[in-house]
Design an enzyme around this catalytic site. Structure first.
Site, PDB file in Angstrom:
ATOM      1  N   TYR A   1      -7.276 -35.761  -9.079  1.00  0.00           N
ATOM      2  CA  TYR A   1      -8.634 -36.229  -8.804  1.00  0.00           C
ATOM      3  C   TYR A   1      -9.103 -35.785  -7.422  1.00  0.00           C
ATOM      4  CZ  TYR A   1      -7.830 -39.229 -12.858  1.00  0.00           C
ATOM      5  OH  TYR A   1      -7.556 -39.696 -14.123  1.00  0.00           O
TER       6      TYR A   1
ATOM      7  N   ASP B   1      -7.432 -36.044 -22.058  1.00  0.00           N
ATOM      8  CA  ASP B   1      -7.764 -36.528 -20.721  1.00  0.00           C
ATOM      9  C   ASP B   1      -7.591 -35.389 -19.705  1.00  0.00           C
ATOM     10  OD1 ASP B   1      -8.276 -39.163 -19.102  1.00  0.00           O
ATOM     11  OD2 ASP B   1      -6.542 -38.287 -18.112  1.00  0.00           O
TER      12      ASP B   1
ATOM     13  N   HIS C   1      -9.689 -44.765 -25.696  1.00  0.00           N
ATOM     14  CA  HIS C   1      -9.372 -43.538 -24.965  1.00  0.00           C
ATOM     15  C   HIS C   1      -8.049 -42.913 -25.400  1.00  0.00           C
ATOM     16  CE1 HIS C   1      -9.543 -40.670 -21.709  1.00  0.00           C
ATOM     17  NE2 HIS C   1      -8.378 -41.080 -21.231  1.00  0.00           N
TER      18      HIS C   1
ATOM     19  N   TYR D   1     -13.532 -45.404 -10.233  1.00  0.00           N
ATOM     20  CA  TYR D   1     -12.112 -45.141  -9.965  1.00  0.00           C
ATOM     21  C   TYR D   1     -11.852 -43.755  -9.385  1.00  0.00           C
ATOM     22  CZ  TYR D   1     -11.365 -42.301 -14.225  1.00  0.00           C
ATOM     23  OH  TYR D   1     -11.390 -41.308 -15.178  1.00  0.00           O
TER      24      TYR D   1
END
Length: 330
Positions: A244, A117, A309, A166
């Site tokens: 992010y 990730d 995931h 998201y």
């Protein structure tokens, strides 16, 4: 399973980084100096995980003679979380990791790396920026994407998925943190960790999660949830979400690496139920030769059937074997 780990703090790149470590035994004595000279595997976690996500692999690989090290990345868990939003670019985090390698392995030494990730993104950037410090990489869930001047990340994602995606919802400082606090830390973590839909994660504004009950899968225990929740209750989501918020900034800073290749030996693993596998264009990119062209030392791509995931948690023994089988060749 022996879940005892050595924990310490290392000063790196201006922050205190929490590191968990599992040192292999040598003649029954894990403190023996020879154990510290064993090959090192550096594990890099993603969101919303911590070092803890690698516990199974650390135990398995240390039993096979590797020294395994897993930090809480900047902003996560017990590692310092700088207040400035701008302090979470890939360049900052790669700087942290170089400082960590210098401190616990040695200046100019190389390590094996495993990422997942966000940890996978950071691992790709570590290999781009400092291939001299990486022996080989096993990366999971996120393919390497070369720098593209026409694909600024956040605007591209908005065009693909809309404002409720998201990552787009994470951009406004403090907004998602407030909504998460209303939902409750434990419920947010359970929702994120058990997400199984291969489609995109959408978080409607003001009501990111419904009230439907969630049952834990067999690979995620109540103890695991409580461990994660205890750290996020203490430190909040801002540090992790700031990664992010720096996607566009990292993209701007990486312009100097246009057309650069990842020139480190790589094995890539992804689950066929992983939302990242279903990002538009990803399967074709993996199959038509472009992935290999950007990562010329890509030795193997593994698509695990029926896996989501968090593949290293869902199938820990298989992932440990994949890692061991690959690193054993070096």
């Amino acid at each position: 399973m022996d879940l005892t780990f050595h924990h310490r703090f290392v000063k790196v790149n201006g922050i205190n980084m929490h590191v968990a470590e599992k040192i292999p035994s040598v003649d029954g004595n894990s403190a023996f100096d020879g154990a510290l000279r064993r090959p090192v595997i550096l594990f890099l976690h993603g969101f919303p995980e911590l070092w803890y996500t690698w516990r199974h692999q650390m135990v398995a690989l240390s039993s096979l003679g590797y020294r395994t090290i897993a930090p809480d990345l900047r902003g996560y868990g017990d590692t310092d979380a700088p207040e400035s939003v701008d302090a979470y670019t890939s360049l900052h985090v790669v700087g942290d990791l170089i400082g960590l390698i210098d401190a616990v392995v040695g200046v100019r030494e190389k390590v094996f790396v495993v990422g997942h990730d966000w940890g996978a993104i950071i691992a790709w950037h570590l290999c781009l920026l400092r291939p001299d410090r990486v022996k080989a990489l096993v990366n999971m869930s996120v393919v390497f994407e070369p720098w593209n001047p026409k694909r600024k990340p956040i605007s591209m994602m908005k065009s693909f998925y809309g404002d409720d995606y998201y990552i787009c919802r994470f951009q406004e400082y403090g907004e998602i943190e407030e909504e998460f606090s209303k939902v409750g830390t434990e419920r947010v973590l359970v929702k994120l960790l058990t997400y199984r839909n291969p489609g995109p994660i959408l978080l409607p504004k003001g009501n990111p999660y419904d009230d439907d009950p969630v049952s834990l899968p067999c690979w995620l225990t109540e103890y695991d949830v409580q461990y994660y929740a205890s750290k996020y209750e203490k430190n909040g989501f801002t540090g992790p979400v700031n990664y992010y918020r720096n996607m566009d900034r990292t993209w701007e800073l990486m312009g100097a690496l246009s057309k650069a290749q990842v020139k480190v030996p790589v094995k890539f693993i992804i689950g066929d139920q992983d939302l990242t596998y279903h990002v538009p264009g990803t399967k074709k990119y993996m199959e038509d030769g472009r992935f290999k062209s950007h990562v010329p030392l890509l030795d193997e791509v593994v698509v695990m059937k029926g896996v989501g995931h968090f593949l290293h948690e869902e199938r820990p023994d298989e992932i440990s074997k994949h890692i061991h089988d690959y690193f054993l060749t070096f």
